[in-house]
Design an enzyme around this catalytic site. Sequence first.
Site, mmCIF file in Angstrom:
data_model
loop_
_atom_site.group_PDB
_atom_site.id
_atom_site.type_symbol
_atom_site.label_atom_id
_atom_site.label_comp_id
_atom_site.label_asym_id
_atom_site.label_seq_id
_atom_site.Cartn_x
_atom_site.Cartn_y
_atom_site.Cartn_z
ATOM 1 N N GLY A 63 1.555 2.762 -2.668
ATOM 2 C CA GLY A 63 1.118 3.576 -3.814
ATOM 3 C C GLY A 63 1.795 3.207 -5.114
ATOM 4 O O GLY A 63 2.139 4.072 -5.918
ATOM 5 N N SER A 64 1.972 1.894 -5.361
ATOM 6 C CA SER A 64 2.744 1.487 -6.536
ATOM 7 C C SER A 64 2.065 1.883 -7.857
ATOM 8 O O SER A 64 2.766 2.232 -8.813
ATOM 9 C CB SER A 64 3.025 -0.015 -6.509
ATOM 10 N N SER A 65 0.730 1.872 -7.904
ATOM 11 C CA SER A 65 0.054 2.230 -9.170
ATOM 12 C C SER A 65 0.315 3.684 -9.519
ATOM 13 O O SER A 65 0.696 4.016 -10.648
ATOM 14 C CB SER A 65 -1.457 2.015 -9.052
ATOM 15 N N ASP A 87 -1.512 10.205 -3.202
ATOM 16 C CA ASP A 87 -0.375 9.326 -3.490
ATOM 17 C C ASP A 87 0.400 9.827 -4.712
ATOM 18 O O ASP A 87 1.630 9.750 -4.759
ATOM 19 C CB ASP A 87 -0.837 7.867 -3.681
ATOM 20 N N GLY A 110 0.822 -1.210 0.000
ATOM 21 C CA GLY A 110 0.000 0.000 0.000
ATOM 22 C C GLY A 110 0.855 1.260 0.000
ATOM 23 O O GLY A 110 0.443 2.301 0.490
ATOM 24 N N ALA A 144 2.696 5.496 -8.344
ATOM 25 C CA ALA A 144 4.136 5.682 -8.522
ATOM 26 C C ALA A 144 4.544 5.361 -9.957
ATOM 27 O O ALA A 144 5.264 6.137 -10.595
ATOM 28 C CB ALA A 144 4.895 4.802 -7.526
HETATM 29 O O1 PMV Z 1 -4.773 2.671 0.637
HETATM 30 P P1 PMV Z 1 -4.350 3.790 -0.189
HETATM 31 O O2 PMV Z 1 -2.945 4.091 -0.117
HETATM 32 O O3 PMV Z 1 -4.849 3.711 -1.579
HETATM 33 O O4 PMV Z 1 -4.972 5.095 0.490
HETATM 34 C C1 PMV Z 1 -6.294 5.300 0.497
HETATM 35 C C2 PMV Z 1 -6.621 6.619 1.103
HETATM 36 C C3 PMV Z 1 -8.016 7.053 0.758
HETATM 37 O O5 PMV Z 1 -8.218 8.308 1.364
HETATM 38 C C4 PMV Z 1 -9.038 6.080 1.308
HETATM 39 C C5 PMV Z 1 -8.201 7.144 -0.753
HETATM 40 C C6 PMV Z 1 -7.577 8.347 -1.414
HETATM 41 O O6 PMV Z 1 -7.387 8.297 -2.641
HETATM 42 O O7 PMV Z 1 -7.308 9.351 -0.748
#
Ligand code: PMV
Length: 322
Positions: free
Chosen positions: A110-112, A155, A108, A114
């Site tokens: 943020g590889s996509s 991200d 988690g 990134a």
């Molecule tokens: O789990 P992640 O890293 O995709 O983070 C999600 C965070 C959210 O607020 C739920 C979604 C977003 O795009 O901000």
Amino acid sequence: MDKVTVSVPGKLMLLGEHAVVYNHPCLVTAVNQRMRVTVDILDSQEFQFEAPDVKVVGYKKALSELGKGDIPKGAQFVEIAVKNITEKHQLKSGLRITTSSEFSSEFGFGSSSASTVCVVKALSELLDLKLNSKEIFDISYKTVLDIQGKGSGFDVAAAVFGGTLYFITGGKVIEPLKISSLPLIVGYSGIKADTVTLINNVKDRFANDSDRLQEIYSQIEAIVEKAKSFVIAGDWGHVGSLMNENQKLLKELGVSIDKLDNMISGAIEAGAYGAKLSGAGGGDCMVALSPEDKIQSVERAIAKAGGQVLSVKTNAEGVRVE
Ligand code: PMV
């Protein structure tokens, strides 16, 4: 130039997840584990893509077919990023794109987003588009929305700008905080979470109580606003308490799970200033802030609860050409 390599940092959400999808602020920090993308110019009119980390090997198609047909999950973000750029800037030759990552796509981090940012920056260099950071953010964020439909873009901002950011939905505000690092401990739950599913779960859970949902989001916003000054001041005790308050609200949203709860309570019992899940919830990572002399006991407590402690440094540099 016929080849370029670009890298970006991964990210961790500090405070404000879920609320940030709906026009509220969050705090995010970039981490020193990086994603790298190399783009080579080809003689043929082909798009070739190799991402062994996510099991995409030998994927290729004609440039004219970009975005069409079945696209393997691991290739979607890169292919649509290329398509979005080439719709505006014609490609005279084919491309081979290769990605590799220092972090697992399961964390988690943020590889996509990134990989999307890497490709946009790499094409900006190869085609001499001279895109500035905000333009790279905008094209990358559009690409993420084209595929996921939902998401705040925090991200994407962490990958582009790096550092530690105060961020509002869609990049309405992207404000770097002037700090050197955070004493953050990161624990991976071992469970992969799906962001869009969790966003939808929150919506369904509060379908008949949107007033309470709005109240929770406002409370999260107030936490983020207070924490911003404490982060700048390096007042980790106060930031930790705000993390605990944020975690209570995330539990009310229904996005925490027992495994994360156990890692979080273990960290706090072992002396952390505060701890919470990081990101969408349902798995991925938790983060804790700890006094220097409690770091080892906090790490042991996270491991005892079944978590894997990840060694990362915060406040890492944003996108760069290698
Ligand atoms: O789990 P992640 O890293 O995709 O983070 C999600 C965070 C959210 O607020 C739920 C979604 C977003 O795009 O901000």
